[in-house]
Structures are given as structure tokens and as C-alpha cells.
Write an enzyme that holds these catalytic residues in place. Structure first.
Site, PDB file in Angstrom:
ATOM      1  N   GLU A 147      12.228 -12.945   9.603  1.00 55.26           N
ATOM      2  CA  GLU A 147      13.041 -12.104   8.704  1.00 55.26           C
ATOM      3  C   GLU A 147      14.071 -12.914   7.922  1.00 55.26           C
ATOM      4  O   GLU A 147      15.130 -12.398   7.573  1.00 55.26           O
ATOM      5  CB  GLU A 147      13.778 -11.022   9.499  1.00 55.26           C
ATOM      6  N   CYS A 182      15.411 -11.710  15.961  1.00 58.00           N
ATOM      7  CA  CYS A 182      16.680 -12.347  15.575  1.00 58.00           C
ATOM      8  C   CYS A 182      17.142 -13.347  16.629  1.00 58.00           C
ATOM      9  O   CYS A 182      17.850 -14.302  16.323  1.00 58.00           O
ATOM     10  CB  CYS A 182      17.746 -11.288  15.362  1.00 58.00           C
TER      11      CYS A 182
HETATM   12  O1  AHR Z   1      13.268  -5.592  16.904  1.00 56.25           O
HETATM   13  C1  AHR Z   1      14.646  -5.729  16.805  1.00 56.25           C
HETATM   14  C2  AHR Z   1      15.062  -6.644  15.678  1.00 56.25           C
HETATM   15  O2  AHR Z   1      14.657  -6.119  14.464  1.00 56.25           O
HETATM   16  C3  AHR Z   1      14.455  -8.021  15.671  1.00 56.25           C
HETATM   17  O3  AHR Z   1      15.164  -8.918  16.434  1.00 56.25           O
HETATM   18  C4  AHR Z   1      14.537  -8.435  14.250  1.00 56.25           C
HETATM   19  O4  AHR Z   1      13.511  -9.328  13.890  1.00 56.25           O
HETATM   20  C5  AHR Z   1      14.509  -7.134  13.503  1.00 56.25           C
HETATM   21  O5  AHR Z   1      15.543  -7.044  12.603  1.00 56.25           O
END
Ligand code: AHR
Length: 677
Positions: free
Chosen positions: A401, A273
Site C-alpha cells: 500500500e 502496514c
Molecule cells: O488489514 C489491515 C490493514 O489494512 C493492513 O495492515 C494494511 O495493508 C491495510 O491498510
């Protein structure tokens, strides 16, 4: 720094190892009834991905600043602010200090900064010097130092005035400001000291090194002005002399080594994220993370703190090179996180117009920065940082994501088309949303196929049972379509503990990745690192304090797979496991060594006898190695402050083509047979 690893095998694992692997025999005895069999045909092989087991590094849980990045001073650039944490200011983690009658004022300023990307600094006004007036930094939950080790400090400073501000004796000419830097304990005991002179009205970097006289876990860095006058201070830094591979602006050696021990074949970074960010202004821009550290642009970390960019793209690539992992940088797909701005599922926005065009160019420039000759525009930036040789980047991730919306698709397509057109040699990894199924997953796969994306990134954080039930997930994946990157996965207990049960569910998944290694190209557990007391997300693979490292059971599983990877899958048949839902296996060969590696996971509470036969294995007299992890209650875990409970134990056995193995309850067994040597 001390790694929490007992010098001897955990009592329980060792005892089990000695009793569990009853025999390896070359006799042709029949398999007793009730015993499971694993028959391997060493003459029937299928190539699988040589990159299967890697790592995913994200700056979450203080993984970078306060973690892998070895910088010991927190907020050394005076850029923390209230948008990051409500009570933070530019002076957070700094406090004024007065010594022996010293008095003065400490403030944050921004006129004539060190660099526009680093706009704030500290101004110290010494009213009465006494034995010094200045400021102290507590690092990340204190600075842990060790006696006799060298620590290297640096700071940028300039004089503001001497004597009284705005008074007639406000002349700095030939009157440098004497400054003392000290390493102290919380109670003020001085462990090391250096004297500096701040000279002139222009910013200058001053450096020093010193060694503390004793160990301290509660260290502080103190900077004291020692004459009446004023000076400005920025980018205050303290590094251990020993960083990983000795690099300046380097990595914490013990943590980096722990990661290197996983033998990761690739490293995905810098998120997660973190990459697509909380709103369009929070997207991660690689260009802001290269060049001199004091000129990099830090920003609010989506995980609720500050990212200094001290650990930037150069350091990531250098680390990959050091540990033999292929770099897999991920860039945002021109959109921010759909959960941005407290709007779960509604916050996705796309860059547009000139901003998008510039962003697209940044992505192309990244490839030139990594791979271009030293005399190309961006290759020269890499060369100036000390790496004239190209890094040999092969993979780039676009998106993380993201919700598969028209906004996303349009941006992704333009980025993907541009990279493919200019750099057909780069393999692009796309994204299929945050879950292993559902709307975005389905739409992401359809879109990925349509756009002929080479690899798609699937994520799953699910209960252990989900993993066991999905072991045949990839058996039916289209071998002609995009390949798969299992970019983030972890088995989650309800209480989010790192139990043996979760690790074995992941081990079983890893065997399924190997069995499907023709379509599963990469996989990485997530998240990798977590600083104790700053854990925002758990479970994680590795937990650490300033001086200790806790290796979870999940780490041990990843290490066994990373260190025992292969590039060919051997055909096998299993019999006698009917009714056993928590059994999994894979058999691979490492073509570099010729070794055959059998992995067996028993996730049940009862042991299992397995007769392994290897048909067509090259004859060998070399010893095989047999490693056991587990054999304990499914709830067993390795915890901070306690001796590690779950550790691998290895012994050697005769190298042969028949093994009778007794798999203890809740265990992973790795049998490595040096064949044909
Ligand atoms: O791994 C933690 C978080 O999980 C990452 O930042 C994201 O891609 C997923 O939602």
C-alpha cells in the site's frame, strides 16, 4: 480449548436446505418461464490460478502474540516499554507477589543481559523468604488452562547473590536459589507447581512441565524465590503441551486448525502496514525473527502493542508447510509507511546508502534462507532451526500500500531488479497503493507495467454495494500485463459488523475472481484474526478469546471457496436474471478430482429458481453434494456468546447433468458434482 460450533446445523439453515433444493433430475423437461437458467459447457474450459484462495496473516488485533502464537506469558522477555503504550514498562503484566511473610524487591535491569537483542530482565531480591517472594504474570487477559493438560514452562535465570546483597555472606557457591513456579487462579489457589534451582552467575535455561488440577480461565504464572538472596529472570515462557502439529515454540492448536480448515492455497505474511512500519526504524526485518527465541529482537507493533517475534519467519514457513499453503512473505519496499509519525500521507521515507544496501542484501538472503541448501550461509540458519530441507519459496511480495512516489519507485526498482537478476525463479508481487482506484492505484499500475512486475497487489475495503457493482472489474484487465493479487479485501457495513450481507458481497467477488482466474492469481480476505477486547480493526474473519473461537459468516464463505476451489473455469451462460443486481455465479472444475463445482450467490431478499444444465459432463453415478449458507436476513451474523446463526448445511443429491435449484434469499449455494469418476 473449545470452538464455538454447534453440533447440529443451525435450525434455519437446515430447514431451508431441506426445502430449498427442490430436485435434481435427469429429465429433459423445458425450463418454466420466469425461471433463471445456468447452462454450463463442460467441454469448454480455461485454466485458472490454482492458488486463488489464500489467507493474509498480519499481527494486528493481537493476532500473533496473544493469538496464533501459543505462548501464554505476556512480556516474558521484559521488553515492553512506554514507546509502545504510554503506561507500559519493562515490568508490565508482572506484579510482585509475597507469600506467607515473604518480602523483597522487584526491578528491571539491563546489565549483562541474556542477549543484546533482549536487553532487559527482571531482578528479584528476596529480603525475607517466608513462603516465597517473586512475581506473577497474568498472560493475555488471564491464562486459560484445562485440567489434566500438560503445560511446558521455561525460563532463563542466574543468581545475583545469596543472603544480603553486598554483605560478606554474598556467596553463591554451592548455594543455589530455590525457586518455585506455580499455576494459580486469580484468588491464589495453586493448580500446579514445580521446583527449580537457579545456580551460578551465568544465564541458564530451566524447564519444567506440569498439569493443573482443574480448569481455570483466570490463571496466572507465579515465580517465587524461596531463600534470602537475589536472582535474575528473563524469557519466561509457558506453552500448552499440545500445540498445532506438536511443534515446540508452536501455534495455538484450535486457532491454527480453524485456519487450516480454510484450505488456503497460500499465506501472505507478516502484514500489511506492519511490514513497512511506522518510520524507518520500525520496518519489519525477517532476520530479527529467526534463531533462538531469546535472541530475537522484538519491537513496537505499528498496531499499538509489542511484537515479540516469537512467531517469526521459521514459524510462518513451518505453518505454511503444515497446512499446504504456499508462503508469500512480504518485505517492505525500502520505504516506511506514508502515515508514519502522525503524518498521514506525508511520512514516507526511504532507506538510503549503506542501510539500503544492507536491506537489499537481507531480501536476497531471505530467499537463500528459504530455498538454499543446508550448507549455504542462510540455509544453514534454517537447517539449525530444524528444517534442513528447503521450504520451496516461490513468491515474494515487495511493498504494501505504498504511495507511488519517486522515493518508492527508486527503492522498489532496485529491489525488484536484484531479485529478478539473482532469483528469476521467484515471482514478485508489487503494490498499487491502498485503494482500488485513485492516484496511487493508477500510478502503481503504470509503474508495475513499466517494470514488468509479475503480479500487483490491489486492496479494497468497501461497502457491500461496491462489491456487487464491481463484479466485472477484471473482465477487461489486460491478460498480457501483470496479474492481480487481491491481497486485502472485505465488505464494510457502516457499523463494521460481519453480516451475511457483507459475506455474500465477498462471495460474489470470489465468483468474479474465479471467472477471471486467468488474470487474478491470488486473493485473501483481511484481516484474518482478532482477539476479543483487543480488536483494533474490524470486521475480521475470525474472533477469539483465550478459550473460544467465533467463526464469522465471512469465514464460512472463505471456507466454502477454499474447500471448493478449481483450476479450470467452465464456460457458462446465464439467462432470466435481468433486473437482479445481486446475483453472481461461477463454475469450475478441480482437475485433480474431476469434480465440477457450481457456486451461486443470491444477495437479494427474494428467492431465485435456477435450472442448471451441464452439457458434456462425463456420466456419473456418484452423488453430488449441495451446500447452503444463509437464507436469512441480510443482517444475520455469528456473535460471541450466542449460538452461531449462519452455518453451512450440506446434503447429497443424485449426480446428474440437470439440477433445479431454489436459491433462498441472501444465500450462497455450492453444488459439487463428482464428474467422470
Ligand atoms: O488489514 C489491515 C490493514 O489494512 C493492513 O495492515 C494494511 O495493508 C491495510 O491498510
Amino acid at each position: 480449548m473449545k470452538i464455538k460450533r454447534p453440533l447440529v446445523f443451525a435450525r434455519s439453515s437446515l430447514a431451508l436446505l431441506l426445502s430449498a433444493f427442490v430436485s435434481s433430475t435427469s429429465s429433459r423437461a423445458e425450463t418454466p418461464a420466469g425461471e433463471a437458467t445456468l447452462s454450463v459447457d463442460c467441454t469448454s474450459t480455461k485454466p485458472i490460478s490454482p492458488h486463488l484462495f489464500g489467507i493474509f496473516f498480519e499481527d494486528i488485533n493481537y493476532a500473533a502474540d496473544g493469538g496464533l502464537y501459543a505462548e501464554l506469558v505476556q512480556n516474558g522477555s521484559f521488553e515492553y516499554d512506554g514507546t509502545e503504550q504510554r503506561d507500559w514498562t519493562y515490568l508490565s503484566f508482572w506484579t510482585p507477589v509475597k507469600r506467607g511473610g515473604g518480602t523483597g524487591n522487584l526491578s528491571a535491569r539491563s546489565a549483562s543481559p541474556l542477549h543484546p537483542n533482549n536487553p532487559h530482565y527482571a531482578a528479584v531480591e528476596v529480603l525475607e523468604p517466608g513462603e516465597g517472594f517473586g512475581l506473577t504474570n497474568t498472560g493475555y487477559d488471564n491464562i486459560g488452562v484445562r485440567a489434566g493438560e500438560t503445560y511446558k514452562g521455561s525460563l532463563f535465570a542466574k543468581q545475583l547473590f545469596m543472603g544480603k546483597a553486598w554483605s560478606p555472606d554474598n556467596k553463591i557457591k554451592d548455594r543455589p536459589m530455590p525457586v518455585r513456579v506455580q499455576l494459580e487462579t486469580a484468588s491464589g489457589e495453586v493448580l500446579a507447581m514445580a521446583e527449580l534451582k537457579v545456580e551460578g552467575l551465568q544465564w541458564k535455561q530451566l524447564t519444567w512441565s506440569f498439569s493443573p488440577t482443574k480448569d481455570a480461565d483466570d490463571g496466572r504464572l507465579v515465580v517465587l524465590g524461596c531463600e534470602k538472596g537475589g536472582f535474575a529472570l528473563d524469557q519466561v515462557s509457558l506453552f500448552p503441551g499440545k500445540t498445532f502439529r506438536g511443534h515446540s515454540n508452536g501455534l495455538r492448536a484450535d486457532l491454527a486448525q480453524t485456519i487450516a480448515d480454510l484450505h488456503p492455497k497460500f499465506m501472505r505474511f507478516p502484514g500489511g502496514c506492519l511490514v513497512h512500519g511506522d518510520g524507518l526504524t520500525n520496518i519489519y526485518h525477517w532476520k530479527a525473527t529467526v534463531g533462538p527465541v531469546q535472541e530475537r529482537k522484538g519491537q513496537r507493533n505499528i498496531w499499538g502493542y509489542h511484537q515479540s517475534a516469537g512467531l517469526g519467519y521459521f514459524e510462518y514457513f513451518q505453518f505454511c508447510e503444515d497446512i499446504g499453503a504456499e508462503p508469500l512473505p512480504v518485505v517492505a519496499a525500502g520505504v516506511c509507511c506514508q502515515n508514519s509519525g502522525f503524518s498521514p500521507g506525508q511520512g514516507q521515507e526511504g532507506l538510503s546508502g549503506a542501510a539500503f544496501d544492507a536491506y537489499l542484501q537481507d531480501v536476497l538472503d531471505l530467499i537463500e534462507w528459504a530455498n538454499g541448501p543446508a550448507d549455504s550461509k542462510w540455509g544453514a540458519v534454517r537447517a539449525a532451526a530444524g528444517h534442513p530441507k528447503p521450504f520451496g519459496l516461490k513468491f515474494v511480495g515487495i511493498g504494501n500500500e505504498d504511495m507511488i512516489t519517486p522515493v518508492f519507485k527508486e527503492r522498489f526498482k532496485r529491489l525488484h531488479d536484484a531479485v529478478r537478476a539473482k532469483h528469476p525463479e521467484i515471482t514478485v508481487v508489487g503494490t498499487v497503493g491502498p485503494a482500488p482506484d485513485g492516484e496511487d492505484f493508477t500510478a502503481g499500475w503504470a509503474f508495475g507495467r513499466e517494470e514488468k512486475v509479475a503480479v500487483l497487489d490491489e486492496h479494497y475495503y468497501c461497502p457491500p454495494e461496491w462489491f456487487w457493482k464491481n463484479l466485472s472489474r477484471y473482465d477487461s484487465y489486460d491478460r498480457k500485463g501483470p496479474q492481480v493479487y487481491v491481497g486485502e479485501y472485505a465488505a464494510h457495513e457502516k457499523n463494521r459488523h460481519n453480516t451475511l450481507r457483507t459475506a455474500l458481497a465477498e462471495a460474489a467477488a470470489c465468483t468474479s475472481f474465479e471467472r477471471n482466474g486467468d488474470v487474478v492469481k491470488f486473493s485473501s480476505y483481511a484481516p484474518l484474526l482478532s482477539r476479543v477486547n483487543h480488536t483494533r480493526w474490524r470486521p475480521d474473519m475470525i474472533y477469539f478469546t483465550p478459550t473460544e473461537i467465533v467463526l464469522s459468516v465471512n469465514y464460512q464463505v472463505q471456507k466454502l471457496f477454499g474447500q471448493n476451489a478449481g483450476d479450470q473455469l467452465l464456460a457458462d451462460t446465464v439467462a432470466g436474471v435481468a433486473g437482479r443486481e445481486r446475483f453472481s455465479r461461477s463454475v469450475v472444475r478441480d482437475s485433480k478430482t474431476g469434480d465440477i463445482i457450481v457456486k451461486l450467490v443470491n444477495g437479494d431478499d427474494t428467492p431465485l429458481e435456477v435450472a442448471v444444465t451441464l452439457k458434456g459432463a462425463a456420466s456419473t453415478t456418484a452423488k453430488a453434494s449441495l451446500t447452503l449458507l444463509g437464507g436469512l436476513a441480510a443482517e444475520a451474523e455469528n456473535e460471541l456468546g450466542k449460538p452461531a446463526e449462519v452455518l453451512p448445511a450440506t446434503k447429497t443429491v443424485e449426480g446428474t447433468d440437470r439440477f433445479k435449484l431454489s436459491l433462498p434469499k441472501n444465500s450462497l449455494t455450492v453444488l459439487r458434482i463428482p464428474a467422470g469418476r
